[in-house]
Motif scaffolding. Structure first.
Motif, short mmCIF file in Angstrom:
data_model
loop_
_atom_site.label_atom_id
_atom_site.label_comp_id
_atom_site.label_asym_id
_atom_site.label_seq_id
_atom_site.Cartn_x
_atom_site.Cartn_y
_atom_site.Cartn_z
N ALA A 182 7.05 12.21 -11.66
CA ALA A 182 7.38 10.92 -12.25
C ALA A 182 7.40 9.84 -11.19
CB ALA A 182 8.74 11.00 -12.95
N ASP A 183 6.74 8.76 -11.48
CA ASP A 183 6.81 7.55 -10.67
C ASP A 183 7.70 6.56 -11.43
OD1 ASP A 183 4.33 5.15 -9.40
OD2 ASP A 183 6.52 5.19 -9.31
N THR A 184 8.92 6.41 -10.97
CA THR A 184 9.90 5.62 -11.71
C THR A 184 9.76 4.12 -11.50
OG1 THR A 184 11.54 5.85 -9.96
CG2 THR A 184 11.56 7.52 -11.69
N VAL A 185 8.97 3.72 -10.52
CA VAL A 185 8.76 2.30 -10.26
C VAL A 185 7.26 2.05 -10.13
CG1 VAL A 185 9.50 0.31 -8.90
CG2 VAL A 185 10.92 2.36 -8.96
N PRO A 186 6.53 2.27 -11.20
CA PRO A 186 5.07 2.11 -11.09
C PRO A 186 4.68 0.64 -10.92
CG PRO A 186 5.69 2.45 -13.37
CD PRO A 186 6.93 2.63 -12.56
N THR A 187 3.80 0.39 -9.98
CA THR A 187 3.28 -0.95 -9.78
C THR A 187 1.77 -0.86 -9.57
OG1 THR A 187 3.52 -0.90 -7.37
CG2 THR A 187 5.42 -1.65 -8.64
N VAL A 188 1.13 -1.96 -9.63
CA VAL A 188 -0.32 -2.00 -9.44
C VAL A 188 -0.69 -1.50 -8.05
CG1 VAL A 188 -2.33 -3.51 -9.32
CG2 VAL A 188 -0.60 -3.88 -11.08
N ARG A 229 0.65 0.88 -6.37
CA ARG A 229 0.84 2.31 -6.17
C ARG A 229 -0.30 3.07 -6.85
NH1 ARG A 229 6.77 3.22 -5.16
NH2 ARG A 229 6.71 5.24 -6.21
N SER A 230 -0.85 4.01 -6.12
CA SER A 230 -1.97 4.78 -6.66
C SER A 230 -1.45 6.00 -7.41
CB SER A 230 -2.89 5.26 -5.54
OG SER A 230 -3.82 6.19 -6.05
N ARG A 266 -2.98 8.62 -8.02
CA ARG A 266 -3.62 9.83 -7.52
C ARG A 266 -2.95 10.39 -6.26
NH1 ARG A 266 -8.77 10.22 -9.85
NH2 ARG A 266 -9.36 8.38 -11.07
N ILE A 267 -1.97 9.68 -5.74
CA ILE A 267 -1.34 10.08 -4.48
C ILE A 267 0.04 10.65 -4.77
CG2 ILE A 267 -0.50 9.29 -2.26
CD1 ILE A 267 -2.66 7.14 -2.34
N GLY A 268 0.25 11.88 -4.37
CA GLY A 268 1.51 12.55 -4.65
C GLY A 268 2.72 11.86 -4.05
N ASP A 269 2.55 11.26 -2.88
CA ASP A 269 3.68 10.61 -2.22
C ASP A 269 4.19 9.39 -2.98
OD1 ASP A 269 2.61 11.26 1.22
OD2 ASP A 269 3.60 12.51 -0.28
N GLU A 270 3.42 8.90 -3.94
CA GLU A 270 3.86 7.75 -4.72
C GLU A 270 4.86 8.14 -5.80
OE1 GLU A 270 1.10 4.46 -3.50
OE2 GLU A 270 3.12 5.22 -3.22
N TYR A 271 5.03 9.43 -6.03
CA TYR A 271 5.92 9.90 -7.09
C TYR A 271 7.30 10.19 -6.53
CZ TYR A 271 1.80 10.14 -10.02
OH TYR A 271 0.67 9.81 -10.74
N ASP A 272 8.32 9.91 -7.34
CA ASP A 272 9.70 10.02 -6.88
C ASP A 272 10.35 11.35 -7.24
OD1 ASP A 272 9.50 6.94 -8.36
OD2 ASP A 272 9.75 7.11 -6.18
N TYR A 273 9.95 11.92 -8.35
CA TYR A 273 10.60 13.15 -8.82
C TYR A 273 9.53 14.16 -9.25
CZ TYR A 273 14.79 10.29 -8.96
OH TYR A 273 15.84 9.46 -8.61
N TRP A 274 9.86 15.44 -9.02
CA TRP A 274 8.92 16.51 -9.30
C TRP A 274 9.60 17.60 -10.10
CZ3 TRP A 274 3.78 16.67 -7.58
CH2 TRP A 274 3.40 15.60 -6.77
N GLY A 275 8.81 18.24 -10.96
CA GLY A 275 9.29 19.41 -11.68
C GLY A 275 9.12 20.66 -10.83
N GLN A 276 9.54 21.78 -11.37
CA GLN A 276 9.57 23.02 -10.62
C GLN A 276 8.23 23.75 -10.60
OE1 GLN A 276 10.28 22.78 -13.72
NE2 GLN A 276 9.79 24.69 -14.76
N GLY A 277 7.31 23.37 -11.43
CA GLY A 277 6.00 24.00 -11.46
C GLY A 277 5.90 25.09 -12.48
N THR A 278 4.70 25.27 -13.00
CA THR A 278 4.42 26.35 -13.95
C THR A 278 3.08 26.97 -13.56
OG1 THR A 278 4.26 26.93 -16.30
CG2 THR A 278 3.38 24.78 -15.66
#
Length: 126
Positions: free
Chosen positions: A97-103, A105-106, A108-120
């Motif tokens: 989840a990117d909680t503060v999306p802006t133009v 922020r890409s 496609r880049i993982g570092d732009e996301y703030d929160y992550w799930g545990q994976g499946t």
């Protein structure tokens, strides 16, 4: 903010799976969401992303035409429908989840996301 991804499993080549990611919090409708994956011995890679409104989607070239990302803001859930699966799609899939999306922020880049799930885990047999 907590993310819980589920829906992975074992499927044969050519099969389909739908991943779901449920997000806690009352402002899900403001978040841009993404799916990434990581195969054994490989770096994490972008799979798909969707804007907060659902009006814009992005896909990696490797999944374009086979995968579809969508969201239900009423259910705080983002989905990844995966069709025509291939063995090279085998990986742990993560929603983010990117909680503060802006133009600027890409998606496609993982570092732009703030929160992550545990994976499946998704495993595609040949």
């Amino acid at each position: 903010v907590q993310l819980q991804a589920f829906g992975g499993g074992l499927v044969q080549t050519g099969g389909s799976l739908r991943l779901s990611c449920v997000v806690s919090g009352r402002t899900f409708s403001r978040y841009a969401m993404g799916w990434f994956r990581q195969a054994p011995g490989k770096e994490r890679e972008f799979v798909a992303a969707i804007s907060w409104s659902g009006g814009t989607t992005y896909y990696a070239d490797s999944v374009k035409g086979r995968f579809t990302i969508s969201r239900s803001n009423a259910k705080n859930t983002v989905y990844l429908q995966m069709n025509s699966l291939k063995p090279e799609d085998t990986a742990v899939y993560y929603c983010a989840a990117d909680t503060v999306p802006t133009v600027a922020r890409s998606p496609r880049i993982g570092d732009e996301y703030d929160y992550w799930g545990q994976g499946t885990q998704v495993t595609v047999s040949s």
